[in-house]
Design a protein around this motif. Structure first.
Motif, PDB file in Angstrom:
ATOM      1  N   MET A   1       0.838  -1.187   0.000  1.00 25.84           N
ATOM      2  CA  MET A   1       0.000   0.000   0.000  1.00 25.84           C
ATOM      3  C   MET A   1       0.883   1.251   0.000  1.00 25.84           C
ATOM      4  O   MET A   1       1.867   1.330   0.717  1.00 25.84           O
ATOM      5  CB  MET A   1      -0.876  -0.005   1.252  1.00 25.84           C
ATOM      6  CG  MET A   1      -1.854   1.148   1.342  1.00 25.84           C
ATOM      7  SD  MET A   1      -2.999   0.867   2.726  1.00 25.84           S
ATOM      8  CE  MET A   1      -2.738   2.362   3.622  1.00 25.84           C
ATOM      9  N   LYS A   3       1.769   5.486   0.213  1.00 27.45           N
ATOM     10  CA  LYS A   3       1.638   6.462   1.286  1.00 27.45           C
ATOM     11  C   LYS A   3       0.236   7.081   1.275  1.00 27.45           C
ATOM     12  O   LYS A   3      -0.252   7.499   0.231  1.00 27.45           O
ATOM     13  CB  LYS A   3       2.679   7.567   1.112  1.00 27.45           C
ATOM     14  CG  LYS A   3       4.089   7.137   1.469  1.00 27.45           C
ATOM     15  CD  LYS A   3       4.357   7.399   2.936  1.00 27.45           C
ATOM     16  CE  LYS A   3       5.818   7.182   3.278  1.00 27.45           C
ATOM     17  NZ  LYS A   3       6.090   7.417   4.699  1.00 27.45           N
ATOM     18  N   ILE A   4      -0.391   7.127   2.434  1.00 30.82           N
ATOM     19  CA  ILE A   4      -1.695   7.776   2.573  1.00 30.82           C
ATOM     20  C   ILE A   4      -1.475   9.292   2.658  1.00 30.82           C
ATOM     21  O   ILE A   4      -0.630   9.771   3.414  1.00 30.82           O
ATOM     22  CB  ILE A   4      -2.423   7.291   3.850  1.00 30.82           C
ATOM     23  CG1 ILE A   4      -2.805   5.822   3.728  1.00 30.82           C
ATOM     24  CG2 ILE A   4      -3.649   8.150   4.145  1.00 30.82           C
ATOM     25  CD1 ILE A   4      -3.958   5.545   2.815  1.00 30.82           C
ATOM     26  N   LYS A   5      -2.240  10.025   1.865  1.00 35.33           N
ATOM     27  CA  LYS A   5      -2.169  11.480   1.904  1.00 35.33           C
ATOM     28  C   LYS A   5      -3.262  12.030   2.820  1.00 35.33           C
ATOM     29  O   LYS A   5      -4.398  11.557   2.802  1.00 35.33           O
ATOM     30  CB  LYS A   5      -2.352  12.059   0.498  1.00 35.33           C
ATOM     31  CG  LYS A   5      -1.240  11.725  -0.491  1.00 35.33           C
ATOM     32  CD  LYS A   5       0.032  12.485  -0.172  1.00 35.33           C
ATOM     33  CE  LYS A   5       1.109  12.220  -1.223  1.00 35.33           C
ATOM     34  NZ  LYS A   5       2.367  12.942  -0.913  1.00 35.33           N
ATOM     35  N   VAL A   6      -2.906  13.029   3.632  1.00 35.28           N
ATOM     36  CA  VAL A   6      -3.895  13.698   4.482  1.00 35.28           C
ATOM     37  C   VAL A   6      -3.985  15.164   4.078  1.00 35.28           C
ATOM     38  O   VAL A   6      -2.994  15.759   3.647  1.00 35.28           O
ATOM     39  CB  VAL A   6      -3.543  13.576   5.986  1.00 35.28           C
ATOM     40  CG1 VAL A   6      -3.556  12.124   6.424  1.00 35.28           C
ATOM     41  CG2 VAL A   6      -2.196  14.209   6.306  1.00 35.28           C
ATOM     42  N   LYS A   7      -5.183  15.718   4.203  1.00 35.52           N
ATOM     43  CA  LYS A   7      -5.402  17.107   3.811  1.00 35.52           C
ATOM     44  C   LYS A   7      -5.344  18.003   5.044  1.00 35.52           C
ATOM     45  O   LYS A   7      -6.117  17.842   5.984  1.00 35.52           O
ATOM     46  CB  LYS A   7      -6.759  17.267   3.126  1.00 35.52           C
ATOM     47  CG  LYS A   7      -6.999  18.682   2.590  1.00 35.52           C
ATOM     48  CD  LYS A   7      -8.372  18.837   1.972  1.00 35.52           C
ATOM     49  CE  LYS A   7      -8.443  18.148   0.626  1.00 35.52           C
ATOM     50  NZ  LYS A   7      -9.731  18.439  -0.068  1.00 35.52           N
ATOM     51  N   LEU A  13      -1.912  18.742   0.660  1.00 35.08           N
ATOM     52  CA  LEU A  13      -1.875  17.298   0.874  1.00 35.08           C
ATOM     53  C   LEU A  13      -0.460  16.886   1.269  1.00 35.08           C
ATOM     54  O   LEU A  13       0.512  17.234   0.597  1.00 35.08           O
ATOM     55  CB  LEU A  13      -2.293  16.556  -0.395  1.00 35.08           C
ATOM     56  CG  LEU A  13      -3.777  16.588  -0.755  1.00 35.08           C
ATOM     57  CD1 LEU A  13      -4.006  16.011  -2.149  1.00 35.08           C
ATOM     58  CD2 LEU A  13      -4.612  15.809   0.270  1.00 35.08           C
ATOM     59  N   ASP A  15       2.004  13.548   3.338  1.00 39.13           N
ATOM     60  CA  ASP A  15       2.016  12.147   3.762  1.00 39.13           C
ATOM     61  C   ASP A  15       1.561  12.033   5.214  1.00 39.13           C
ATOM     62  O   ASP A  15       1.957  12.835   6.063  1.00 39.13           O
ATOM     63  CB  ASP A  15       3.432  11.558   3.636  1.00 39.13           C
ATOM     64  CG  ASP A  15       3.871  11.395   2.185  1.00 39.13           C
ATOM     65  OD1 ASP A  15       2.999  11.360   1.301  1.00 39.13           O
ATOM     66  OD2 ASP A  15       5.092  11.317   1.961  1.00 39.13           O
ATOM     67  N   TYR A  47      -8.018   6.792   4.975  1.00 41.46           N
ATOM     68  CA  TYR A  47      -8.231   6.685   3.525  1.00 41.46           C
ATOM     69  C   TYR A  47      -7.501   7.850   2.865  1.00 41.46           C
ATOM     70  O   TYR A  47      -7.212   8.863   3.519  1.00 41.46           O
ATOM     71  CB  TYR A  47      -9.725   6.700   3.176  1.00 41.46           C
ATOM     72  CG  TYR A  47     -10.456   7.953   3.601  1.00 41.46           C
ATOM     73  CD1 TYR A  47     -10.522   9.087   2.784  1.00 41.46           C
ATOM     74  CD2 TYR A  47     -11.094   8.008   4.846  1.00 41.46           C
ATOM     75  CE1 TYR A  47     -11.197  10.225   3.177  1.00 41.46           C
ATOM     76  CE2 TYR A  47     -11.775   9.148   5.260  1.00 41.46           C
ATOM     77  CZ  TYR A  47     -11.827  10.252   4.414  1.00 41.46           C
ATOM     78  OH  TYR A  47     -12.490  11.387   4.814  1.00 41.46           O
ATOM     79  N   ASP A  48      -7.163   7.704   1.631  1.00 38.03           N
ATOM     80  CA  ASP A  48      -6.397   8.724   0.918  1.00 38.03           C
ATOM     81  C   ASP A  48      -7.201  10.015   0.825  1.00 38.03           C
ATOM     82  O   ASP A  48      -8.342  10.015   0.356  1.00 38.03           O
ATOM     83  CB  ASP A  48      -6.032   8.227  -0.485  1.00 38.03           C
ATOM     84  CG  ASP A  48      -4.776   8.901  -1.010  1.00 38.03           C
ATOM     85  OD1 ASP A  48      -3.859   9.161  -0.211  1.00 38.03           O
ATOM     86  OD2 ASP A  48      -4.711   9.170  -2.231  1.00 38.03           O
ATOM     87  N   GLY A  49      -6.624  11.102   1.309  1.00 36.05           N
ATOM     88  CA  GLY A  49      -7.296  12.402   1.268  1.00 36.05           C
ATOM     89  C   GLY A  49      -8.050  12.741   2.544  1.00 36.05           C
ATOM     90  O   GLY A  49      -8.722  13.771   2.616  1.00 36.05           O
TER      91      GLY A  49
END
Length: 283
Positions: A1, A3-7, A13, A15, A47-49
């Protein structure tokens, strides 16, 4: 999986950093078992974003359900300072209290005569060696960045005040200009501040002496950190001039004065006392 991106609140955005979450939870002094439970919950719901706000709300909810309300209070510190508004005056009183804890005399909202015009200075600070003007830039929303225009404008005001002060009193005092904010400064603002001799203090700058560091150092938590108080109750206390948890500890009768339900008093006082005594076991 991947890297999950956070806002972030700014919309940027980045990592997701699990260690950063763990460190922020450990600063609350929550037990390791609770921290690992929160981390596992967040990890399962990532989850991504996903927004940093959503992650914060997950963690805060679990902390607030734990036996000690103080862990949740410490975790919401940054948000709590933003709840000191809508005006910036409670923030100015709050910053004055932090500076006073460092051994200075402080006065809030002072009209000071400059060489050209008069200026309202947020906090005037003095001791036997220094005469300091402090400007406070308060924001009630995250993601706000203080750009270079802020220190440029404040420096021009300071120069006008300094010129008049030297005319009247000579060079007896060392004059300084400080700027405090509850958000952040841009890199250009910091660069200019360093060059122009301004002391800039933001939520996380400078390292080991930021607003967050100074609050924890002196145990000066604002009443907005108290999860045992409703927003309505907080507003009543702010209108009475109560900004710090330790002020409530010194005068518990104020809870009666503003009409807070007596059934809540014990939990409120316990919450306030634990936060105010935080430094005793941590510094």
């Amino acid at each position: 999986m991947g890297k999950i991106k956070v806002k972030k609140f700014s919309g940027e955005l980045v990592d997701f950093d699990m260690e950063k979450l763990k460190n922020s939870l450990r600063r609350t002094k929550a037990g390791e078992e609770l921290i690992q439970s929160i981390v596992a919950t967040v990890k399962n719901r990532l989850y991504d974003g996903i927004s940093t706000k959503e992650i914060y709300q997950m963690a805060f909810k679990m902390l607030n359900k734990s036996k000690s309300k103080t862990n949740a209070s410490r975790y919401k510190l940054k948000k709590a300072i933003m709840e000191l508004g809508p005006s910036g005056f409670p923030f100015e009183k709050f910053i004055a209290a932090i500076i006073k804890a460092e051994g200075f005399e402080t006065e809030v909202g002072v009209i000071v005569q400059g060489y050209c015009v008069s200026h309202e200075v947020d906090v005037v600070v003095e001791n036997e060696h220094k005469h300091i003007m402090v400007e406070c830039k308060y924001h009630n929303k995250q993601g706000r960045v203080n750009d270079i225009k802020i220190p440029l404008y404040i420096k021009s005001r300071f120069l006008d005040i300094e010129k008049q002060h030297k005319k009247e009193e000579g060079d007896h005092f060392i004059h300084e200009q400080w700027i405090y904010t509850n958000t952040r400064f841009s890199s250009e603002a910091i660069k200019y501040g360093e060059c122009a001799g301004l002391k800039l203090v933001s939520w996380d700058y400078p390292h080991n002496n930021s607003v967050a560091d100074q609050i924890n150092k002196h145990g000066l938590f604002p009443i907005t950190t108290l999860t045992t108080l409703s927003k309505k109750d907080i507003q009543k206390l702010l209108e009475k001039g109560y900004v710090l948890c330790k002020d409530i500890c010194s005068n518990p009768n104020v809870l009666v004065e503003v009409g807070i339900d007596r059934a809540k008093h014990k939990k409120i006082m316990q919450n306030a006392k634990e936060l105010s005594e935080y430094i005793a076991n941590n510094h």
